[in-house]
Design an enzyme around this catalytic site. Structure first.
Site, PDB file in Angstrom:
ATOM      1  N   ALA A  37       0.775  -1.288  -0.273  1.00 37.79           N
ATOM      2  CA  ALA A  37      -0.043   0.078  -0.030  1.00 37.79           C
ATOM      3  C   ALA A  37       0.835   1.216   0.042  1.00 37.79           C
ATOM      4  CB  ALA A  37      -0.969   0.001   1.235  1.00 37.79           C
TER       5      ALA A  37
ATOM      6  N   GLU B 177      -2.892  -8.897  -0.808  1.00 35.30           N
ATOM      7  CA  GLU B 177      -4.505  -8.806  -0.674  1.00 35.30           C
ATOM      8  C   GLU B 177      -5.348  -8.559  -1.897  1.00 35.30           C
ATOM      9  OE1 GLU B 177      -5.265  -6.825   3.620  1.00 35.30           O
ATOM     10  OE2 GLU B 177      -4.177  -5.724   2.353  1.00 35.30           O
TER      11      GLU B 177
ATOM     12  N   GLY C 197      -0.811  -4.812   0.947  1.00 36.60           N
ATOM     13  CA  GLY C 197      -1.898  -4.584  -0.054  1.00 36.60           C
ATOM     14  C   GLY C 197      -1.767  -5.319  -1.311  1.00 36.60           C
TER      15      GLY C 197
ATOM     16  N   GLU D  24       2.685  -6.171   7.240  1.00 35.10           N
ATOM     17  CA  GLU D  24       2.135  -5.034   7.974  1.00 35.10           C
ATOM     18  C   GLU D  24       2.570  -5.104   9.619  1.00 35.10           C
ATOM     19  OE1 GLU D  24      -0.575  -5.596   4.601  1.00 35.10           O
ATOM     20  OE2 GLU D  24       0.392  -6.774   5.983  1.00 35.10           O
TER      21      GLU D  24
END
Length: 257
Positions: A62, A111, A108, A131
């Site tokens: 991300a 994901e 991310g 994370e």
């Protein structure tokens, strides 16, 4: 300029993430991806989608710098839910989405890949949810999808250590369908998409509606709790330290608060 390049060939849509250097998931990229999915829905001839990344990575995570501009826990929770809604849309899309993963699919990025229906990865690709090394947690339903593919025990290990696995290991654990050498990922994804595109469109659409029933009813509840926790954790002192350490390229010193 869009962060997602779109083209169609042989009844297959190809979406290429173009957000150098790491193809980080920003709010702009998520918006552009959503818009491209709208476009594809308007082209009934399309029977499969390939999602890939330009440059060295599929997506290395991300956009942390953008995330740090948010202030309140409610802002982070809203961001989490926004990503979750988009990825749920992908997972329930009317045609299959194939992730062609090279370099890295982290945070991310993983994901995003897990929201696709099929994953082809290079043998040396790195896949993981790091994370916790930043003092935060996954926010785009990673805590719910990863156990579905690799099992609870391996998911605990991967998320709690933050360590990535290779494409070869990911295939072993069922996280990716197949692996290939670094230069052949897209080619293999295209070959698979070609096989799908030979089938009747209505039969593809029916299968895409039927397989999601195999999910348990607790997924949505778990994702909701993840979004709430994402909001709480992002405002913690350890999150501030972890993100600062990441940006400053040093090891974080957590105080458990």
């Amino acid at each position: 300029m869009s962060t997602i390049h779109y083209e169609v060939t042989d009844n297959i849509a190809v979406l290429t993430i173009q957000s150098p250097p790491a193809n980080a998931l920003s709010s702009t990229l998520l918006r552009d991806l959503n818009q491209k999915l709208d476009t594809i829905e308007g082209v009934p001839e399309i029977k499969a989608v390939i999602l890939t990344g330009e440059g060295k990575f599929f997506s290395a995570g991300a956009d942390i710098k953008e995330f740090t501009s948010l202030q309140e826990a409610s802002d982070y929770e809203a961001l989490s839910k926004k990503g979750q809604v988009l990825f749920a849309r992908m997972e329930n899309y009317h045609v299959p989405i194939i992730a062609a993963i090279h370099g890295a699919a982290l945070g991310g990025g993983l994901e995003l890949a897990m929201a696709c229906h099929i994953r082809i990865a290079s043998e040396t690709a790195k896949l993981g949810l790091p994370e916790l090394t930043l003092g935060i947690i996954p926010g785009f339903a990673g805590t719910q999808r990863l156990p579905y593919y690799v099992g609870a025990s391996k998911a605990y290990e991967m998320i709690l250590t933050g360590e990535a696995i290779t494409g070869v290991e990911a295939e072993k654990y069922g996280l990716v369908n197949q692996t290939t050498d670094d230069d052949s990922v897209y080619e293999h994804a295209k070959q698979l998409a070609d096989k799908i595109a030979e089938k009747s469109g209505p039969t593809i659409h029916e299968i895409m509606k039927l397989i999601p029933y195999a999910r348990t009813g607790n997924f949505t509840e778990g994702a909701d709790h993840e979004a709430e926790a994402f909001g709480r954790v992002f405002g913690s002192e350890d999150a501030k330290e972890g993100i600062a350490a990441f940006l400053e390229k040093r090891k974080a010193s957590f105080k458990d608060q």
